[in-house]
Design a protein around this motif. Structure first.
Motif, PDB file in Angstrom:
ATOM      1  N   PHE A 169       0.830  -1.209   0.000  1.00 29.26           N
ATOM      2  CA  PHE A 169       0.000   0.000   0.000  1.00 29.26           C
ATOM      3  C   PHE A 169       0.869   1.265   0.000  1.00 29.26           C
ATOM      4  O   PHE A 169       0.645   2.162  -0.819  1.00 29.26           O
ATOM      5  CB  PHE A 169      -0.920  -0.024   1.225  1.00 29.26           C
ATOM      6  N   GLU A 180       0.975   4.022  -2.989  1.00 27.94           N
ATOM      7  CA  GLU A 180       0.677   5.431  -2.685  1.00 27.94           C
ATOM      8  C   GLU A 180       1.876   6.321  -3.046  1.00 27.94           C
ATOM      9  O   GLU A 180       1.698   7.453  -3.473  1.00 27.94           O
ATOM     10  CB  GLU A 180       0.315   5.585  -1.210  1.00 27.94           C
ATOM     11  N   SER A 213      -6.249  -4.027  -8.616  1.00 26.61           N
ATOM     12  CA  SER A 213      -7.228  -2.937  -8.446  1.00 26.61           C
ATOM     13  C   SER A 213      -8.233  -3.300  -7.359  1.00 26.61           C
ATOM     14  O   SER A 213      -8.563  -2.479  -6.505  1.00 26.61           O
ATOM     15  CB  SER A 213      -7.980  -2.662  -9.744  1.00 26.61           C
ATOM     16  N   TYR A 221      -6.522  -2.983  -4.073  1.00 29.60           N
ATOM     17  CA  TYR A 221      -6.297  -1.586  -3.665  1.00 29.60           C
ATOM     18  C   TYR A 221      -7.579  -0.982  -3.105  1.00 29.60           C
ATOM     19  O   TYR A 221      -7.552  -0.286  -2.088  1.00 29.60           O
ATOM     20  CB  TYR A 221      -5.780  -0.776  -4.861  1.00 29.60           C
ATOM     21  N   GLU A 222      -8.710  -1.266  -3.741  1.00 29.55           N
ATOM     22  CA  GLU A 222      -9.992  -0.742  -3.235  1.00 29.55           C
ATOM     23  C   GLU A 222     -10.275  -1.305  -1.833  1.00 29.55           C
ATOM     24  O   GLU A 222     -10.718  -0.582  -0.940  1.00 29.55           O
ATOM     25  CB  GLU A 222     -11.142  -1.101  -4.187  1.00 29.55           C
ATOM     26  N   MET A 280      -8.079  -2.375   0.323  1.00 27.58           N
ATOM     27  CA  MET A 280      -7.083  -1.820   1.261  1.00 27.58           C
ATOM     28  C   MET A 280      -7.481  -0.404   1.666  1.00 27.58           C
ATOM     29  O   MET A 280      -7.419  -0.038   2.849  1.00 27.58           O
ATOM     30  CB  MET A 280      -5.712  -1.846   0.579  1.00 27.58           C
ATOM     31  N   LYS A 281      -7.888   0.400   0.682  1.00 24.83           N
ATOM     32  CA  LYS A 281      -8.276   1.786   0.967  1.00 24.83           C
ATOM     33  C   LYS A 281      -9.483   1.855   1.899  1.00 24.83           C
ATOM     34  O   LYS A 281      -9.684   2.827   2.615  1.00 24.83           O
ATOM     35  CB  LYS A 281      -8.641   2.504  -0.349  1.00 24.83           C
ATOM     36  N   ALA A 282     -10.332   0.810   1.835  1.00 30.96           N
ATOM     37  CA  ALA A 282     -11.556   0.804   2.648  1.00 30.96           C
ATOM     38  C   ALA A 282     -11.274   0.441   4.107  1.00 30.96           C
ATOM     39  O   ALA A 282     -12.145   0.591   4.965  1.00 30.96           O
ATOM     40  CB  ALA A 282     -12.560  -0.186   2.052  1.00 30.96           C
ATOM     41  N   ARG A 283     -10.070  -0.041   4.417  1.00 26.65           N
ATOM     42  CA  ARG A 283      -9.766  -0.385   5.810  1.00 26.65           C
ATOM     43  C   ARG A 283      -9.548   0.897   6.611  1.00 26.65           C
ATOM     44  O   ARG A 283      -8.886   1.830   6.118  1.00 26.65           O
ATOM     45  CB  ARG A 283      -8.504  -1.264   5.893  1.00 26.65           C
ATOM     46  N   ALA A 290      -6.138   2.646   6.654  1.00 25.59           N
ATOM     47  CA  ALA A 290      -5.554   3.291   5.470  1.00 25.59           C
ATOM     48  C   ALA A 290      -5.445   4.800   5.647  1.00 25.59           C
ATOM     49  O   ALA A 290      -4.649   5.453   4.970  1.00 25.59           O
ATOM     50  CB  ALA A 290      -6.391   2.964   4.231  1.00 25.59           C
ATOM     51  N   SER A 291      -6.240   5.352   6.560  1.00 27.61           N
ATOM     52  CA  SER A 291      -6.155   6.804   6.745  1.00 27.61           C
ATOM     53  C   SER A 291      -5.164   7.164   7.873  1.00 27.61           C
ATOM     54  O   SER A 291      -5.043   8.330   8.241  1.00 27.61           O
ATOM     55  CB  SER A 291      -7.534   7.381   7.049  1.00 27.61           C
TER      56      SER A 291
END
Ligand code: GSH
Length: 191
Positions: free
Chosen positions: A156, A160, A177, A180-181, A183-186, A189-190
């Protein structure tokens, strides 16, 4: 224990931030302002002569440098939930994928972003070739090493980093893809 991180979202400290969020761990932290050059102050260089974050300072003054080493150390202290496999084979394969993601994705992505001309282009080609292999490895599995692990965290931060250079995923990499979607939803990730 005191964890030195940056004030922004530099990739290696972020790897540790995401790891901590996934573990549900909160450690005392101290922010080092990289833009202001605090990592090169005599005080910080005494702790880490390599002048980078993250570093972890133990109560007896021992300094553990290197994001991956810090993660491995914390994993030994706090094994649940397991993010480096659950038995010798899954631990070995998780570490193998993590190395592939750091050496094959994060390092070329960072070289592509930080250099120019032929060096950057060569790094981009390496990145594309490695991501195609990661995409193939993700066939039939949700996460890079099977279950969610540090390999996903490293991949990740590698992606990024590449995206900072307007890199886009090849549309044929459907597994990557989808990964990645997810992973971003976890929530981590922020971090
Ligand atoms: N291999 C080290 C790299 C550490 C590193 O380069 N950290 C960067 C932030 S991503 C840094 O502190 N850079 C400050 C500088 O180079 O001046 C790790 O994984 O921790």
């Amino acid at each position: 224990m005191l964890l030195y991180l940056d004030t922004g979202r530099a990739p290696n400290p972020r790897k540790v931030r995401i790891y901590l969020a996934e573990k549900g761990l909160t450690l005392p932290t101290k922010e080092v302002n990289l833009r202001a050059g605090e990592q090169r102050s005599p005080e910080f260089l005494r702790k880490n002569p390599f002048g980078g974050v993250p570093i972890l300072e133990l109560d007896d003054g021992t300094i553990i440098p290197e994001s991956l080493t810090i993660i491995e150390y914390l994993e030994e202290l706090y094994p649940t939930p397991p993010l480096i496999g659950t038995d010798p084979v899954s631990r070995a394969l998780t570490r193998a994928w993590e190395r592939r993601c750091e050496i094959g994705v994060y390092l070329p992505a960072s070289r592509m972003v930080l250099s120019q001309g032929e060096v950057s282009e060569h790094a981009r080609q390496t990145l594309v070739a490695r991501l195609a292999l990661v995409n193939a490895g993700l066939a039939g599995r949700d996460w890079v090493a099977g279950r969610f692990s540090i390999a996903d965290i490293t991949l990740f931060i590698g992606l990024e980093t590449a995206f900072r250079d307007r890199f886009v995923l090849d549309p044929t990499w459907t597994n990557l893809s989808r990964w990645y979607e997810a992973m971003k939803a976890r929530p981590s990730a922020s971090a």
